[in-house]
Design a protein around this motif. Structure first.
Motif, mmCIF file in Angstrom:
data_model
loop_
_atom_site.group_PDB
_atom_site.id
_atom_site.type_symbol
_atom_site.label_atom_id
_atom_site.label_comp_id
_atom_site.label_asym_id
_atom_site.label_seq_id
_atom_site.Cartn_x
_atom_site.Cartn_y
_atom_site.Cartn_z
ATOM 1 N N HIS A 1 -17.057 -5.079 5.766
ATOM 2 C CA HIS A 1 -16.082 -4.976 4.732
ATOM 3 C C HIS A 1 -16.818 -4.039 3.503
ATOM 4 C CE1 HIS A 1 -18.818 -8.285 3.766
ATOM 5 N NE2 HIS A 1 -18.826 -7.928 2.369
ATOM 6 N N GLY A 2 -16.052 -3.706 2.692
ATOM 7 C CA GLY A 2 -16.504 -2.764 1.619
ATOM 8 C C GLY A 2 -15.588 -1.745 1.450
ATOM 9 N N ARG B 1 -8.540 -4.498 16.559
ATOM 10 C CA ARG B 1 -8.370 -4.463 15.045
ATOM 11 C C ARG B 1 -6.987 -4.175 14.380
ATOM 12 N NH1 ARG B 1 -14.109 -0.945 14.049
ATOM 13 N NH2 ARG B 1 -15.298 -2.567 13.305
ATOM 14 N N ASN B 2 -6.735 -4.375 13.288
ATOM 15 C CA ASN B 2 -5.471 -3.967 12.545
ATOM 16 C C ASN B 2 -5.826 -3.128 11.529
ATOM 17 O OD1 ASN B 2 -2.855 -3.829 11.498
ATOM 18 N ND2 ASN B 2 -2.984 -5.846 10.520
ATOM 19 N N LEU B 3 -5.322 -1.707 11.942
ATOM 20 C CA LEU B 3 -5.720 -0.466 11.018
ATOM 21 C C LEU B 3 -4.387 -0.355 10.217
ATOM 22 C CD1 LEU B 3 -8.040 -0.570 13.090
ATOM 23 C CD2 LEU B 3 -8.179 1.810 12.225
ATOM 24 N N VAL B 4 -4.548 -0.222 9.100
ATOM 25 C CA VAL B 4 -3.139 -0.002 8.211
ATOM 26 C C VAL B 4 -3.659 1.317 7.266
ATOM 27 C CG1 VAL B 4 -1.344 -0.846 6.861
ATOM 28 C CG2 VAL B 4 -2.348 -2.254 8.467
ATOM 29 N N THR B 5 -2.503 2.261 7.079
ATOM 30 C CA THR B 5 -3.036 3.323 5.906
ATOM 31 C C THR B 5 -1.744 3.378 5.172
ATOM 32 O OG1 THR B 5 -1.927 5.513 7.229
ATOM 33 C CG2 THR B 5 -4.115 4.398 7.783
ATOM 34 N N VAL B 6 -2.098 3.974 3.862
ATOM 35 C CA VAL B 6 -0.865 4.263 3.063
ATOM 36 C C VAL B 6 -1.433 5.628 2.384
ATOM 37 C CG1 VAL B 6 -2.073 2.924 1.326
ATOM 38 C CG2 VAL B 6 0.246 3.399 0.866
ATOM 39 N N GLU B 7 -0.133 6.560 2.710
ATOM 40 C CA GLU B 7 -0.617 8.058 2.553
ATOM 41 C C GLU B 7 0.493 8.506 2.033
ATOM 42 O OE1 GLU B 7 -2.164 9.744 6.245
ATOM 43 O OE2 GLU B 7 -1.847 7.946 7.132
ATOM 44 N N ASP C 1 -7.470 -5.494 9.053
ATOM 45 C CA ASP C 1 -8.958 -5.255 9.197
ATOM 46 C C ASP C 1 -9.787 -4.160 8.465
ATOM 47 O OD1 ASP C 1 -9.611 -7.661 10.977
ATOM 48 O OD2 ASP C 1 -8.445 -6.504 12.464
ATOM 49 N N VAL C 2 -8.947 -3.032 8.592
ATOM 50 C CA VAL C 2 -9.293 -1.723 8.016
ATOM 51 C C VAL C 2 -7.990 -1.071 7.302
ATOM 52 C CG1 VAL C 2 -10.298 0.537 8.299
ATOM 53 C CG2 VAL C 2 -10.974 -1.305 9.833
ATOM 54 N N ILE C 3 -8.359 -0.657 5.936
ATOM 55 C CA ILE C 3 -7.483 -0.340 5.157
ATOM 56 C C ILE C 3 -7.716 0.955 4.764
ATOM 57 C CG2 ILE C 3 -5.848 -0.520 3.014
ATOM 58 C CD1 ILE C 3 -6.681 -3.405 3.177
ATOM 59 N N HIS D 1 -12.108 -6.916 3.735
ATOM 60 C CA HIS D 1 -11.845 -5.838 4.162
ATOM 61 C C HIS D 1 -12.388 -4.432 4.337
ATOM 62 C CE1 HIS D 1 -8.306 -8.338 2.754
ATOM 63 N NE2 HIS D 1 -7.777 -8.391 4.146
ATOM 64 N N LEU D 2 -12.514 -3.613 5.136
ATOM 65 C CA LEU D 2 -13.150 -2.376 5.110
ATOM 66 C C LEU D 2 -12.036 -1.371 4.446
ATOM 67 C CD1 LEU D 2 -15.552 -0.691 5.376
ATOM 68 C CD2 LEU D 2 -14.780 -0.217 7.808
ATOM 69 N N VAL D 3 -12.208 -0.780 3.411
ATOM 70 C CA VAL D 3 -11.138 0.170 2.621
ATOM 71 C C VAL D 3 -11.681 1.508 2.546
ATOM 72 C CG1 VAL D 3 -10.246 0.425 0.529
ATOM 73 C CG2 VAL D 3 -10.349 -2.061 1.257
ATOM 74 N N LEU D 4 -11.029 2.364 3.135
ATOM 75 C CA LEU D 4 -11.540 3.789 3.159
ATOM 76 C C LEU D 4 -10.622 4.364 2.229
ATOM 77 C CD1 LEU D 4 -11.820 4.393 6.927
ATOM 78 C CD2 LEU D 4 -13.475 3.520 5.487
ATOM 79 N N ALA D 5 -11.022 5.366 1.470
ATOM 80 C CA ALA D 5 -10.069 6.100 0.211
ATOM 81 C C ALA D 5 -10.803 7.524 -0.016
ATOM 82 C CB ALA D 5 -10.021 5.163 -0.902
ATOM 83 N N THR D 6 -9.975 8.094 -0.422
ATOM 84 C CA THR D 6 -10.563 9.500 -0.990
ATOM 85 C C THR D 6 -10.305 9.644 -2.726
ATOM 86 O OG1 THR D 6 -8.185 10.504 -1.376
ATOM 87 C CG2 THR D 6 -9.138 10.626 0.920
ATOM 88 N N LEU D 7 -11.107 10.211 -3.369
ATOM 89 C CA LEU D 7 -11.308 10.491 -4.811
ATOM 90 C C LEU D 7 -11.509 11.959 -4.991
ATOM 91 C CD1 LEU D 7 -11.036 8.309 -7.038
ATOM 92 C CD2 LEU D 7 -13.529 8.142 -6.871
ATOM 93 N N HIS D 8 -11.060 12.285 -6.294
ATOM 94 C CA HIS D 8 -11.235 13.765 -6.675
ATOM 95 C C HIS D 8 -12.491 13.757 -7.454
ATOM 96 C CE1 HIS D 8 -7.833 15.747 -4.847
ATOM 97 N NE2 HIS D 8 -7.202 14.646 -5.184
#
Length: 629
Positions: A355-356, A384-390, A426-428, A450-457
């Protein structure tokens, strides 16, 4: 079959006359209009009569006049206005049993003329039209001539698809396109507004590259847009810009991160071009005052390609940008991104946490989404259940549930994230953290297992901390949630076809922190046709990976500034973006000038930290594909 072939197959060939071929004598405009030619095909005159272009009486009179004047029947009928050149080509093609085409601007790719050469084109009376994979479509005066087809196959190394065209048109276009350098603008100068055909409905799944009949029948505007799309796909462009100007329209495309001119259509066509692109993108062609977005999937160069279309009104008219999402260019494996071994190991370690929050930062167009897709490829599995919002979903991945943001109906990043948390993920992956609400929900998700992946400017990895604090995230929450951040830029790689050695200037060496490397050779591209004389071909990533250590976590907790975190990382041997880029140049994969262009110097004492190294990957030394240790 030529436009004016008469009824005597033994008569010598004249300019534009009947082709001489070892094949059986082709049907021709004979003196007897009602007889069948050999092999069951009609003669030229009979075909005109059967298709309703002439009556039998008109043909008899024309044949009598032909015998008295010794003129070409087809040319004579065109000159008298009895039939058009279009009818002439179609009828001749029908008689010969081949495809026929009336040459015009927009149907021919001038760059292909170099495959055969002007002299050979003139001698063979043939001109290449376009290439689809390993098949070259060639307009020929004698498409049934096997020796000519074999000669073209030997010259080009491609399969030849012959089509019939009038010899006079072939000669005219060879002269036009053989003068000087290839200029795509030149084959658009004859377009006129009267040629424009706005299509209301169309099947956008059509193959734009292979359907000759539709390209022949299409309007010049359709051909112009097709040529722009196909050229962009062929040249690996990421975007096409269609811009209004006081002189008309300017079309540019972005290759390896740099915009280049593609074509400049004649004045008066801008609205028609944008309407055509809107039709393809399923947008409202009547609305020109508000921004619009569209999306469509096409088939070009034998593969499916997604196009994202965006329009915005300007003072001079609508500007359109078409983003090209070619799956062939997607490198979904982490090992294919080009990270140095040390950076890749650190990034994998950050992603291995249960997580993190893991952030990928950089400006628009720096490849952040590709990096996140590579991370998802590493993490996805049936367990694993991987979900993205794009916004938008650029590429579709197996075993990943992808959600499209739709602001117009209230489906925002924050709202989608709240719903995702009730889907047992599991992964977002969050396509972009744009506001405090999205950031807060993402941090809360990272804190709740949850393991959260994201982009940032942000400009660099430590800057991600300051950016989230500035959004209103409490330092104690961020320090507990953040696992790591990766900053990246895309640098152009040296063209392998024109790779050579050079010596950077003292100023460049100084800015790169390599003043003690004066006198040693580096690698660069000299410029060639394959790289559009730029010296670069393709891009690779420059990555700075920051792992949140206990000391960094304590600094985040007390709200330390970015430069303090950067200094702490540097004391433990952390390499920033500039240093990572310099290592890339030392490895011979890019140039120092390119690295200085895309990175910023945040390390005043870089020169002292970076010891002299031998150049790996120079023209006379092989490279192992990794930066020097």
């Amino acid at each position: 079959m030529s436009p004016g072939a008469d009824n005597n197959p033994r008569e010598p060939r004249r300019e534009g006359g009947a082709p001489e071929t070892p094949a059986p004598t082709p049907p021709e405009a004979g003196a007897t209009p009602v007889t069948k030619a050999e092999h069951g095909r009609p003669r030229f005159g009979e075909a005109l009569v059967s298709d309703g272009h002439l009556t039998a009486e008109q043909l008899s009179r024309a044949l009598a006049e032909q015998r008295s004047t010794n003129a070409m029947l087809g040319e004579m009928l065109v000159q008298q206005g009895v039939i058009s050149q279009r009818v002439l080509v179609r009828t001749l093609a029908k008689v010969l049993g081949v495809r026929g085409v009336q040459l015009r601007h927009g149907l021919i790719d001038p760059a292909l003329l170099k495959l055969i050469g002007k002299d050979e084109c003139e001698r063979l009376r043939a001109i290449p039209l376009f290439k689809v994979r390993d098949e070259l479509t060639v307009a020929m005066a004698e498409p049934q001539s096997l020796p000519v087809v074999d000669r073209l196959r030997r010259l080009t190394g491609l399969r030849i698809r012959p089509v019939l065209a009038l010899p006079v048109e072939i000669k005219e276009f060879i002269e036009k396109y053989a003068e000087g350098e290839v200029n795509i603008d030149s084959f658009l100068t004859s377009l006129a507004v009267s040629d424009v055909e706005v299509i209301d409905k169309e099947n956008v799944e059509e193959d734009l590259s292979a359907n000759l009949d539709k390209m022949i029948e299409g309007s010049p505007i359709v051909n112009l847009v097709n040529v722009a799309f196909l050229t962009a796909v062929r040249d690996r462009a990421s975007d096409i810009h269609i811009e209004p100007s006081r002189r008309g329209t300017r079309i540019r495309y972005r290759i390896d991160g740099v915009l280049r001119d593609l074509m400049t259509p004649p004045p008066g066509l801008h609205q028609s071009i944008t309407s055509r692109v809107k039709v393809i993108g399923k947008m409202d062609i009547a609305e020109r005052r508000l921004p619009q977005e569209g999306r469509v999937r096409i088939v070009a160069e034998g593969r499916e390609i997604d196009l994202r279309v965006s329009s915005i009104p300007t003072l001079l008219g609508e500007k359109m940008v078409v983003r090209i999402l070619d799956k062939a260019n997607l490198r979904a494996r982490l090992s294919d991104l080009g990270l140095r071994a040390e950076c890749e190991q650190t990034f994998r370690r950050v992603l291995s946490a249960s997580h993190g929050l893991v952030l990928v930062t950089g400006p628009t167009g720096s490849g952040k989404t590709t990096t996140l897709y590579s991370a998802l490829d590493l993490l996805r599995s049936p367990e694993r259940n991987l979900v993205t919002v794009e916004d938008p979903v650029e590429y579709q991945l197996d075993l990943v549930n992808q959600i499209q943001v739709r602001d117009q109906i209230g489906m925002t990043f924050a709202r989608a994230l709240r719903s995702i948390l009730r889907q047992d993920p599991d992964v977002i992956m969050v396509g972009e953290i744009r506001d405090e609400e999205t950031a807060r929900v993402g941090v809360q998700a990272a804190l709740t297992g949850h393991l959260v992946l994201a982009t940032l400017h942000t400009n660099d990895a430590p800057g991600a901390v300051a950016r989230l604090l500035d959004m209103g995230i409490e330092p104690y929450l961020l320090s507990s949630a953040l696992n790591g951040a990766a900053a990246q830029r895309l640098a152009r790689t040296i063209c392998p076809s024109c790779r050579t050695r050079y010596y950077p200037s003292e100023e460049v060496l100084r800015d790169a922190g390599l003043s003690d490397h004066a006198g040693r050779p580096f690698a660069k591209g000299a410029g060639c046709q394959q790289c559009h004389d730029s010296g670069y071909h393709g891009r690779t990533g420059i990555y700075e990976v920051m792992e949140v250590t206990p000391e960094v976590r304590r600094m985040v907790h007390r709200g330390a500034a970015s430069h303090e975190i950067r200094d702490e990382l540097r004391r433990h041997g952390h390499a920033d973006l500039r240093r990572e880029g310099v290592l890339l140049a030392l490895d011979g994969r890019s140039t120092l000038e390119e690295v200085l262009r895309v990175t910023r110097d945040d390390t005043p004492d870089l020169e002292e930290e970076l010891p002299p190294k031998r150049l790996v990957g120079s023209p006379d030394e092989p490279s192992d594909g990794r930066a020097a240790a």
